[in-house]
Motif scaffolding. Sequence first.
Motif, PDB file in Angstrom:
ATOM      1  N   SER A  77       0.825  -1.208   0.000  1.00 20.35           N
ATOM      2  CA  SER A  77       0.000   0.000   0.000  1.00 20.35           C
ATOM      3  C   SER A  77       0.858   1.257   0.000  1.00 20.35           C
ATOM      4  O   SER A  77       0.516   2.252  -0.660  1.00 20.35           O
ATOM      5  N   GLU A  78       1.983   1.237   0.684  1.00 18.26           N
ATOM      6  CA  GLU A  78       2.891   2.394   0.681  1.00 18.26           C
ATOM      7  C   GLU A  78       3.436   2.628  -0.720  1.00 18.26           C
ATOM      8  O   GLU A  78       3.518   3.767  -1.182  1.00 18.26           O
ATOM      9  N   GLU A  79       3.801   1.565  -1.402  1.00 16.95           N
ATOM     10  CA  GLU A  79       4.345   1.706  -2.751  1.00 16.95           C
ATOM     11  C   GLU A  79       3.284   2.220  -3.715  1.00 16.95           C
ATOM     12  O   GLU A  79       3.564   3.054  -4.577  1.00 16.95           O
ATOM     13  N   ILE A  80       2.064   1.746  -3.573  1.00 16.71           N
ATOM     14  CA  ILE A  80       0.994   2.192  -4.473  1.00 16.71           C
ATOM     15  C   ILE A  80       0.649   3.656  -4.212  1.00 16.71           C
ATOM     16  O   ILE A  80       0.451   4.426  -5.153  1.00 16.71           O
ATOM     17  N   ILE A  81       0.607   4.064  -2.947  1.00 12.07           N
ATOM     18  CA  ILE A  81       0.190   5.429  -2.632  1.00 12.07           C
ATOM     19  C   ILE A  81       1.316   6.434  -2.885  1.00 12.07           C
ATOM     20  O   ILE A  81       1.107   7.468  -3.512  1.00 12.07           O
ATOM     21  N   PHE A  82       2.514   6.153  -2.420  1.00 14.95           N
ATOM     22  CA  PHE A  82       3.596   7.138  -2.476  1.00 14.95           C
ATOM     23  C   PHE A  82       4.630   6.879  -3.553  1.00 14.95           C
ATOM     24  O   PHE A  82       5.479   7.718  -3.812  1.00 14.95           O
ATOM     25  N   GLY A  83       4.582   5.725  -4.187  1.00 14.94           N
ATOM     26  CA  GLY A  83       5.602   5.378  -5.184  1.00 14.94           C
ATOM     27  C   GLY A  83       5.244   5.839  -6.578  1.00 14.94           C
ATOM     28  O   GLY A  83       4.269   6.556  -6.813  1.00 14.94           O
ATOM     29  N   GLN A  84       6.035   5.421  -7.534  1.00 14.10           N
ATOM     30  CA  GLN A  84       5.834   5.783  -8.926  1.00 14.10           C
ATOM     31  C   GLN A  84       4.659   5.038  -9.545  1.00 14.10           C
ATOM     32  O   GLN A  84       4.105   5.475 -10.540  1.00 14.10           O
TER      33      GLN A  84
ATOM     34  N   PHE B  94       1.647   4.659  -8.511  1.00 12.62           N
ATOM     35  CA  PHE B  94       0.388   5.406  -8.414  1.00 12.62           C
ATOM     36  C   PHE B  94       0.205   6.336  -9.606  1.00 12.62           C
ATOM     37  O   PHE B  94      -0.850   6.390 -10.220  1.00 12.62           O
ATOM     38  N   ARG B  95       1.261   7.059  -9.979  1.00 13.03           N
ATOM     39  CA  ARG B  95       1.162   7.998 -11.097  1.00 13.03           C
ATOM     40  C   ARG B  95       0.966   7.280 -12.417  1.00 13.03           C
ATOM     41  O   ARG B  95       0.242   7.753 -13.286  1.00 13.03           O
ATOM     42  N   LEU B  96       1.606   6.133 -12.589  1.00 12.19           N
ATOM     43  CA  LEU B  96       1.480   5.425 -13.853  1.00 12.19           C
ATOM     44  C   LEU B  96       0.096   4.836 -14.041  1.00 12.19           C
ATOM     45  O   LEU B  96      -0.422   4.785 -15.148  1.00 12.19           O
ATOM     46  N   PHE B  97      -0.550   4.392 -12.965  1.00 16.88           N
ATOM     47  CA  PHE B  97      -1.877   3.801 -13.082  1.00 16.88           C
ATOM     48  C   PHE B  97      -2.952   4.842 -13.367  1.00 16.88           C
ATOM     49  O   PHE B  97      -3.893   4.585 -14.109  1.00 16.88           O
ATOM     50  N   PHE B  98      -2.840   6.032 -12.771  1.00 17.59           N
ATOM     51  CA  PHE B  98      -3.929   6.992 -12.825  1.00 17.59           C
ATOM     52  C   PHE B  98      -3.650   8.184 -13.731  1.00 17.59           C
ATOM     53  O   PHE B  98      -4.483   9.065 -13.846  1.00 17.59           O
ATOM     54  N   ALA B  99      -2.505   8.223 -14.390  1.00 18.90           N
ATOM     55  CA  ALA B  99      -2.207   9.307 -15.319  1.00 18.90           C
ATOM     56  C   ALA B  99      -2.778   8.956 -16.691  1.00 18.90           C
ATOM     57  O   ALA B  99      -2.934   7.787 -17.028  1.00 18.90           O
ATOM     58  N   PRO B 100      -3.094   9.953 -17.500  1.00 15.71           N
ATOM     59  CA  PRO B 100      -3.502   9.668 -18.874  1.00 15.71           C
ATOM     60  C   PRO B 100      -2.386   8.920 -19.611  1.00 15.71           C
ATOM     61  O   PRO B 100      -1.207   9.086 -19.300  1.00 15.71           O
ATOM     62  N   SER B 101      -2.744   8.113 -20.577  1.00 18.54           N
ATOM     63  CA  SER B 101      -1.754   7.247 -21.220  1.00 18.54           C
ATOM     64  C   SER B 101      -0.641   8.031 -21.902  1.00 18.54           C
ATOM     65  O   SER B 101       0.525   7.640 -21.861  1.00 18.54           O
ATOM     66  N   ASN B 102      -0.957   9.159 -22.536  1.00 21.30           N
ATOM     67  CA  ASN B 102       0.088   9.942 -23.189  1.00 21.30           C
ATOM     68  C   ASN B 102       1.056  10.533 -22.179  1.00 21.30           C
ATOM     69  O   ASN B 102       2.264  10.548 -22.397  1.00 21.30           O
ATOM     70  N   LEU B 103       0.537  11.019 -21.071  1.00 20.43           N
ATOM     71  CA  LEU B 103       1.384  11.595 -20.036  1.00 20.43           C
ATOM     72  C   LEU B 103       2.278  10.525 -19.416  1.00 20.43           C
ATOM     73  O   LEU B 103       3.464  10.753 -19.189  1.00 20.43           O
ATOM     74  N   ALA B 104       1.729   9.354 -19.157  1.00 19.49           N
ATOM     75  CA  ALA B 104       2.519   8.271 -18.575  1.00 19.49           C
ATOM     76  C   ALA B 104       3.633   7.852 -19.527  1.00 19.49           C
ATOM     77  O   ALA B 104       4.758   7.594 -19.106  1.00 19.49           O
ATOM     78  N   ARG B 105       3.330   7.792 -20.819  1.00 21.00           N
ATOM     79  CA  ARG B 105       4.343   7.405 -21.800  1.00 21.00           C
ATOM     80  C   ARG B 105       5.457   8.449 -21.858  1.00 21.00           C
ATOM     81  O   ARG B 105       6.645   8.115 -21.931  1.00 21.00           O
TER      82      ARG B 105
END
Length: 60
Positions: A24-31, A33-44
């Motif tokens: 849970s710490e990795e999902i909330i504070f790690g990288q 979290f951003r990759l799962f919930f960011a738009p696909s273009n932004l994540a790429r």
Amino acid sequence: MQMAMTFLAVVGGLIFSLAIALLSEEIIFGQIFRLFFAPSNLARKELLAQTPTGKPFPKN
């Protein structure tokens, strides 16, 4: 025998609790979290910016 089973249950519960806390710490504070919930273009774009050459990772 009952003491051994109780000890194993307690140790197993502690290890399971630690694993869930780390996940849970990795999902909330790690990288992740951003990759799962960011738009696909932004994540790429973020992944490309993190590579030293700016090229995408090779596909296996």
